[in-house]
Each structure stands twice: as structure tokens, then as C-alpha cells.
Design a protein around this motif. Structure first.
Motif, PDB file in Angstrom:
ATOM      1  N   GLU A 184      73.216  19.150  36.020  1.00 47.15           N
ATOM      2  CA  GLU A 184      73.256  17.743  35.610  1.00 47.15           C
ATOM      3  C   GLU A 184      74.406  17.493  34.633  1.00 47.15           C
ATOM      4  N   LEU A 185      74.612  18.453  33.736  1.00 44.89           N
ATOM      5  CA  LEU A 185      75.718  18.312  32.782  1.00 44.89           C
ATOM      6  C   LEU A 185      77.060  18.268  33.506  1.00 44.89           C
ATOM      7  N   TRP A 188      77.522  17.132  36.448  1.00 43.38           N
ATOM      8  CA  TRP A 188      77.598  15.809  37.078  1.00 43.38           C
ATOM      9  C   TRP A 188      77.972  14.743  36.060  1.00 43.38           C
ATOM     10  N   GLN A 189      77.601  14.973  34.826  1.00 42.44           N
ATOM     11  CA  GLN A 189      77.915  13.980  33.794  1.00 42.44           C
ATOM     12  C   GLN A 189      79.267  14.256  33.152  1.00 42.44           C
ATOM     13  N   ARG A 190      80.026  15.172  33.740  1.00 46.07           N
ATOM     14  CA  ARG A 190      81.354  15.523  33.238  1.00 46.07           C
ATOM     15  C   ARG A 190      81.284  15.905  31.772  1.00 46.07           C
ATOM     16  N   SER A 191      80.248  16.636  31.441  1.00 42.56           N
ATOM     17  CA  SER A 191      80.055  17.036  30.054  1.00 42.56           C
ATOM     18  C   SER A 191      80.677  18.397  29.812  1.00 42.56           C
ATOM     19  N   GLU A 192      81.491  18.480  28.769  1.00 43.16           N
ATOM     20  CA  GLU A 192      82.058  19.770  28.392  1.00 43.16           C
ATOM     21  C   GLU A 192      80.957  20.776  28.091  1.00 43.16           C
ATOM     22  N   GLN A 193      79.810  20.248  27.698  1.00 45.90           N
ATOM     23  CA  GLN A 193      78.691  21.127  27.365  1.00 45.90           C
ATOM     24  C   GLN A 193      78.276  21.960  28.581  1.00 45.90           C
ATOM     25  N   ILE A 195      80.151  23.592  30.596  1.00 45.92           N
ATOM     26  CA  ILE A 195      80.902  24.852  30.567  1.00 45.92           C
ATOM     27  C   ILE A 195      80.293  25.780  29.521  1.00 45.92           C
ATOM     28  N   TRP A 250      83.587  23.337  37.553  1.00 44.07           N
ATOM     29  CA  TRP A 250      83.826  21.987  37.027  1.00 44.07           C
ATOM     30  C   TRP A 250      84.409  21.083  38.109  1.00 44.07           C
ATOM     31  N   ASN A 251      85.312  21.656  38.913  1.00 38.08           N
ATOM     32  CA  ASN A 251      85.940  20.861  39.969  1.00 38.08           C
ATOM     33  C   ASN A 251      85.003  20.624  41.153  1.00 38.08           C
ATOM     34  N   ALA A 252      84.044  21.503  41.330  1.00 41.78           N
ATOM     35  CA  ALA A 252      83.182  21.426  42.522  1.00 41.78           C
ATOM     36  C   ALA A 252      81.920  20.588  42.301  1.00 41.78           C
ATOM     37  N   PRO A 299      80.442  17.133  40.325  1.00 48.98           N
ATOM     38  CA  PRO A 299      80.026  16.765  41.659  1.00 48.98           C
ATOM     39  C   PRO A 299      81.180  16.860  42.645  1.00 48.98           C
TER      40      PRO A 299
END
Lengths: 184, 476
Positions: free
Chosen positions: A8-9, A11-16, A18, A55-57, A59
Motif C-alpha cells: 500500500e505504501l 501505491w501511495q508513492r511513499s518513501e516509507q 522503501i 518502486w517502479n513496478a 503500482p
């Protein structure tokens, strides 16, 4: 954090995402990369590249088993890196031995380079793995997916190295026959 | 077929062959985490006691201010999750606290879309995702305005591109959020090949008029990439590295500065097999390895600004220097000397993964257990002793002026992710920390971070699986 939350993180483009991935799966990914690459720096870079690829995959991907998703990414990135390094004779690790052993399974014949055929081959291996008892499947995956050394497999499976070796020999024989029947 | 192909095919097997659920290693790690949390609680108690009895020890800790807020209840339509948040005093009890009361503002908003993406540029993107990766017709960006969270739509760019003997259908949505270009690519070129052999369009820091288009090229069994600057208004493409002599290099990654003066690339030299980073001077049309320029074993670089590169210098094993390199003068500064992987910075210092860290500051976890906040530009260090920083979520505001520190709660199984019980806003220049406590609802709250320079967003899901967000405004 649970895997679904980590996805989910992403999907939310959250640095968290990673950070949480690293916190939970760094050792796991590093162990796969280290089985392939002898230098720690190379392995660590591949793990970092794994996080970037994840990160790229995501979503649009939403993997149901995050560990398998990350493991596949790490393995592929690390093998790519090993191939690049081996061009400079700087490679090593357990890939050459695994490649030698796998060459026994190849019936010969055509050399299909298309990616679609590689996927077909993967589906054939899927079907082959479905025929194996769980213990044999685990040993096979440790050796040829994780690319673990015989010693590590022995330690993880509580089997002697010679037992692991003979199991793998028999599995490779089965795989060779299976692939022949599948037309490879 | 050869063994290489078989090795690759094994890497593509179905997930069903892997043991389901989370790995045993993760379970071990979870137990360790719980043990660490318990130890941290004991440590926090000890610190509190020490501070109560020792003025000198108190003096080591930077100031902490309390914020009490009057939070606006979430809107009734659409229905908001029940919550009883309040500005109750912080339980930290750290020394003589100065109390500062402000009227905090909180917005709550439900999204009806199944997929809500928080953009790096401080907004949201929603659409109807499809398993096939086909471009959705309802993609939209959302921005925080005075009246709340507003749908600002999206501009769609779509064109075929034939390059390197292959034709790609380039499709992406974009909008300008907080003055920055925000892009969503469809279909995600990389999703078809997560290792990165697909096309992609990415924003360039500091530029809202152009984007970076990377296109794969297959040569001699190797994938390389060509990089184009894409003007969004005219769709004019310019080969970024056209004048740079890079024959014989396989390119995996490229990042230019916003003024397009420099770019670094990650790739392989086919002649000698060396894999590493090159720095391009796009004005002088020169190319040199980062190792040769710096005399170091450089990896994970990123641009701090248009003339400064931050990178790690591998020393062997787990040890590295953290180095700042001023490109025009060649001046170098070792920001962190001979540190280890146990001393990683912030939420993972990972250079090229700029989205995953690498701002103007980093957190340094020292081997003795202390934590420092470092200004990567000046190298100045602020000691964070007194905060149990390893158990916190931290992030830097887009302009780098403030650091968010959020305490996260666990559920009854000790798993993190069940609510952020307090938010801290740290000014690194003054060392002052403002704390806001919240009453968590027990719903999963997966993310807490900056939406823009003055707003913090918390994303959550209710029991029915619906997505909602809280946005806290902290004016400068």
C-alpha cells in the motif's frame, strides 16, 4: 509492518515503502544477491536496485507474495550484474557451478531466444515443480532460484551435503526427462 | 536452449511455489523488533528519569514545544471515520516545556477510487486501475487548496514512438502540483519488465516544462537506453546525450540537473566490462567516470543541487564515506567518515533512488546508538539525543526547511502501522521540535509524510477498505 501495508505504501508513492521493505527484507534480498555476486558492494547495489525496481513496478503491480516478488527482482538484477561483471572476468560466486549443473538438463536442439519462449519454459518448470514432493521442491529452489551453496542448503535443510548433492542430481535427471517430454 | 535460458526461466516461475505468507525471516525480524521496542521503552524511561534529575542532561536535549489544536471534524459528506483527536499534552515529560498553542487545521477526505496514489509532488492521483495495465480513462490529480482537496484533472499525452527498431506507444498523464511536474505513466513501461527495460517518462527536479523520456534499445544482446528531453507543450524530443561520446556504453540510468548542465549516467563499458557511474558535462560535451573524477570508489550518487553531487565512497566490506563533490571546482568534502551500513542515513540513503531518500538532510545512526541530523550541504550536525529516533517515521519537507517526526503505534500483535500517535515538526536550523499528539482510531494508517511545505498527510483505510486521508496544516 505487514506485507499488504508495505505494498500500500508503494501505491501511495511513499518513501516509507522503501524503508519498510529494507527493514523487513534487506537480509533476505542481500542473501540472494550475495549467493550470486562475490563482492559485498555489488550485492548491496543490486539490493538497492531491487528497491528501485519495486518502486517502479508498484503500482500497477500489487504482488500477493511480496517476498517472492522481491526475491525474483533481486535474483534477476543480480544475475544481470554478474553477467556484466563476468565479461571482465571479475565474476565468481555459485552461478558458474549452477550453470554447469543445469547444462546436464538440456536435451539439445533448438536455441529459442524469444522472451515468449522463455516464459513458456518457465511455465513448463512450474508444471515440473508441481510434480515434486515439497522437500525436493524446496531443495531445488534453494539451489537454482536462491542460488545457495550446497553447504548453505545443507545447513538450512538439516541434510548432509552429500544427501543434498544426490537429491539435486536426481531432480535434474527428472527435469531433463520432463523437458524432453515437453518438447524441449 | 542453454543453461543461461534455463536459469532465467527458473527466475520467472509462479509465486505458488514459494511458501505463502511472510517469510520466517520476517517473523524472526518481527520478534527482534518487538524486543527492540521493549528495550526502547526501558531506555525511554531511563532517559526521562535522567532528565528529571539532571539539568545538565536536559540541556543536551533540544527544545520541545507543545502544540494544542482545535481540529475541525471531518466532513460529514462523504462520511468520515470516527475519531476523537485532541491536542492533549505530550506524555514525554522532557524537562521544562514551553507550551505553544496554535489553531491547527485538519482536513479529512474520502476517496471513492480503488487506487489512490500519493504523488511525490504533494498531491494525489486516482484512477481505475486494471490488471492489464491499460491506460485508464479517468485518471485525475488532486491538490490541496483553501477549500479542501480538489480534483484538478489530468493532461493526457499519447503518441507512438519508433526507436531502435521498435515502436512504443507512449501514454502518460501529468499535472503541475505545487509548481512541480507530476507524471503517471500508462501502461507503466517498467511493469512489463520491472528490471527497467521498458520505456519511461520521469520528471526532472526543478523543471515543469520538460520531462525525461527513456527508451530501451536492444543491441548485441544488451539492453541500453537512450534519453530524450520531451517538451510537454510541443512534444519536441531532444537527445540529451547526442553530443556526448558514449559509444560502447550500455546505459541503465540517467539523471540530469535542472539547468541541464550536468547529468550522471549508470552503465557498463563494453570494452572492459566495468560497471559504474559517469558524469557528463552537457555544456563541454565531456564524459568521465565518477571514480576518475573523484579518485574514489563512487556509488549511489544524486544531485544535491545543480553543481553538487552527493555519493558514497565504498571502502570495502560494509564501510563507506559519505562524500559531497562540487563539480565546477572539484572540491570534495567527506560528510561522514568511514562509517558502516549500520549508520545509514534517514529513511535509507540510496542516492539514485531520490524518491526514497536523499534530501538536504539525513539522519545518521551512530554505532554508539546516538542519532544525529546532518545538513548535507554544510555538514553541520544536530544531536537528536533524547528522541528514540529509530522507532520513528521521519521525512523532510520539500523545501528542506522542516523535518517531520511521527511516532507510530502497533496493533495488539505488535505490528506497526496502526496509527500515528504524535506528529513532531522539527526546525533543523533552531533545533526546536513542536509535538502534536493524536488519539489513534485503530484503523491502519500506512503513511505519514509531507504533502507540501506546510501540510502533513496521513493516509488510512477504514474497516470497509475505503481510503481516506487526514491533512494537517502547519503554517511556517
Amino acid at each position: 509492518m505487514e506485507d499488504s501495508m508495505i505494498v500500500e505504501l508503494y501505491w501511495q508513492r511513499s518513501e516509507q515503502a522503501i524503508y519498510e521493505t529494507q527493514r523487513k527484507y534487506d537480509r533476505f534480498c542481500l542473501s540472494i544477491a550475495s549467493n550470486i555476486l562475490p563482492l559485498r558492494e555489488d550485492a548491496q547495489e543490486c539490493v538497492n536496485d531491487t528497491y528501485l525496481a519495486a518502486w517502479n513496478a508498484m503500482p500497477p503491480n500489487r504482488p500477493s507474495i511480496l517476498s517472492a516478488f522481491l526475491g525474483k527482482l533481486t535474483r534477476r538484477i543480480s544475475i544481470d550484474r554478474w553477467r556484466k561483471l563476468s565479461a571482465d572476468k571479475r565474476g565468481g560466486g555459485s552461478v558458474p557451478a549452477a550453470l554447469d549443473e543445469l547444462s546436464e538438463c538440456i536435451p539439445g536442439g533448438a536455441d529459442p531466444a524469444a522472451q515468449a519462449e522463455a516464459k513458456e519454459l518457465a511455465r513448463a518448470i512450474d508444471r515440473f515443480l508441481d510434480t515434486l514432493p515439497q522437500a525436493q521442491r524446496r531443495i531445488f529452489l534453494m539451489r537454482y532460484f536462491d542460488l545457495s551453496s550446497l553447504r548453505d542448503i545443507s545447513a538450512k535443510s538439516s541434510l548432509s551435503e552429500s544427501k543434498v548433492k544426490s537429491m539435486l542430481h536426481r531432480i535434474r535427471g527428472k527435469l531433463r526427462l520432463f523437458l524432453q517430454e515437453e518438447g524441449y | 536452449m542453454d543453461a543461461d535460458k534455463l536459469l532465467d526461466a527458473i527466475g520467472m516461475i509462479d509465486d505458488r511455489h514459494f511458501e505463502c505468507g511472510e517469510s520466517p525471516r520476517a517473523m524472526t525480524w518481527r520478534r527482534k523488533l518487538i524486543a527492540c521496542l521493549a528495550a526502547a521503552l526501558i531506555l525511554a524511561g531511563s532517559v526521562g528519569t535522567a532528565m528529571a534529575v539532571s539539568p545538565e542532561f536536559r540541556a543536551l536535549v533540544f527544545s520541545i514545544f507543545q502544540i494544542s489544536t482545535h481540529e475541525t471534524p471531518p466532513a460529514a459528506d462523504p462520511p468520515a471515520p470516527s475519531q476523537t483527536q485532541s491536542g492533549s499534552p505530550s506524555p514525554s515529560g522532557l524537562g521544562q516545556l514551553d507550551t505553544l498553542s496554535i489553531d491547527g487545521i485538519v482536513h479529512a477526505h474520502y476517496f471513492t477510487s480503488q487506487g489512490v496514489v500519493l504523488t511525490y509532488e504533494g498531491g494525489f492521483y486516482t484512477c481505475s486501475y486494471t490488471q492489464s495495465g491499460a491506460a485508464p480513462s479517468d485518471g485525475a490529480f488532486w491538490e490541496l487548496r483553501e477549500e479542501g482537496i480538489v480534483n484538478i484533472g489530468a493532461k493526457r499525452i499519447e503518441f507512438p514512438l519508433t526507436h531502435g527498431g521498435r515502436t512504443h506507444q507512449i501514454i502518460f498523464d501529468y499535472a503541475i502540483l505545487n509548481g512541480k511536474l507530476s507524471i503517471r505513466v500508462w501502461p507503466q513501461g517498467l511493469s512489463q519488465d520491472p528490471v527497467g527495460n521498458g520505456w519511461n517518462v520521469t520528471a526532472i527536479d526543478g523543471r515543469a516544462d520538460i520531462a525525461l523520456l527513456s527508451v530501451p534499445v536492444l543491441t548485441d544482446d544488451h539492453y541500453s537506453h537512450d534519453y530524450f528531453l520531451l517538451e510537454l507543450d510541443t512534444l519536441k524530443k531532444t537527445d540529451l546525450l547526442a553530443a556526448i561520446p558514449h559509444d560502447g556504453l550500455i546505459l541503465d540510468y540517467c539523471q540530469p540537473t535542472s539547468d541541464l548542465r550536468y547529468a550522471f549516467i549508470l552503465g557498463t563499458d563494453l570494452q572492459n566490462g566495468s560497471y559504474g557511474y559517469w558524469l557528463c558535462d552537457l555544456e563541454k560535451n565531456t564524459l568521465a567516470t565518477l571514480d576518475a573524477l573523484t579518485g574514489r570508489n563512487a556509488f549511489s550518487p544524486y544531485f544535491l543541487d545543480n553543481s553538487t553531487l552527493i555519493f558514497l565512497d565504498a571502502l570495502g566490506g560494509d564501510r563507506f564515506h559519505l562524500v559531497s563533490y562540487h563539480i565546477p571546482t572539484g572540491a570534495q568534502k567527506v560528510l561522514l567518515e568511514d562509517t558502516t551500513s549500520a549508520s545509514k542515513c534517514g529513511a535509507g540513503y540510496r542516492g539514485i533512488q531520490k524518491n526514497a531518500g536523499g534530501g538536504k538532510h539525513c539522519l545518521v545512526f551512530r554505532e554508539d546508538g546516538s542519532v544525529d541530523l546532518m545538513d548535507l550541504g554544510s555538514g553541520a550536525v544536530l544531536n537528536m539525543t533524547g528522541l528514540n529516533t529509530k522507532k520513528l517515521t521521519t521525512s523532510e519537507s520539500p523545501d528542506g526547511s522542516r523535518i517531520l517526526i511521527a511516532y507510530e503505534e502497533t496493533n495488539d500483535r505488535g505490528i506497526l502501522g496502526y496509527g500515528f500517535s504524535s506528529l513532531g515538526i522539527l526546525n533543523p536550523d533552531t533545533g526546536k521540535l513542536y509535538m502534536l499528539t493524536r488519539d489513534v482510531t485503530g484503523n491502519p494508517e500506512t503513511f505519514c509524510g509531507w504533502l507540501n511545505n506546510s501540510s502533513v498527510v496521513i493516509t488510512a483505510r477504514d474497516a470497509g477498505g475505503a481510503y481516506y486521508v487526514y491533512i494537517y496544516e502547519f503554517p511556517n
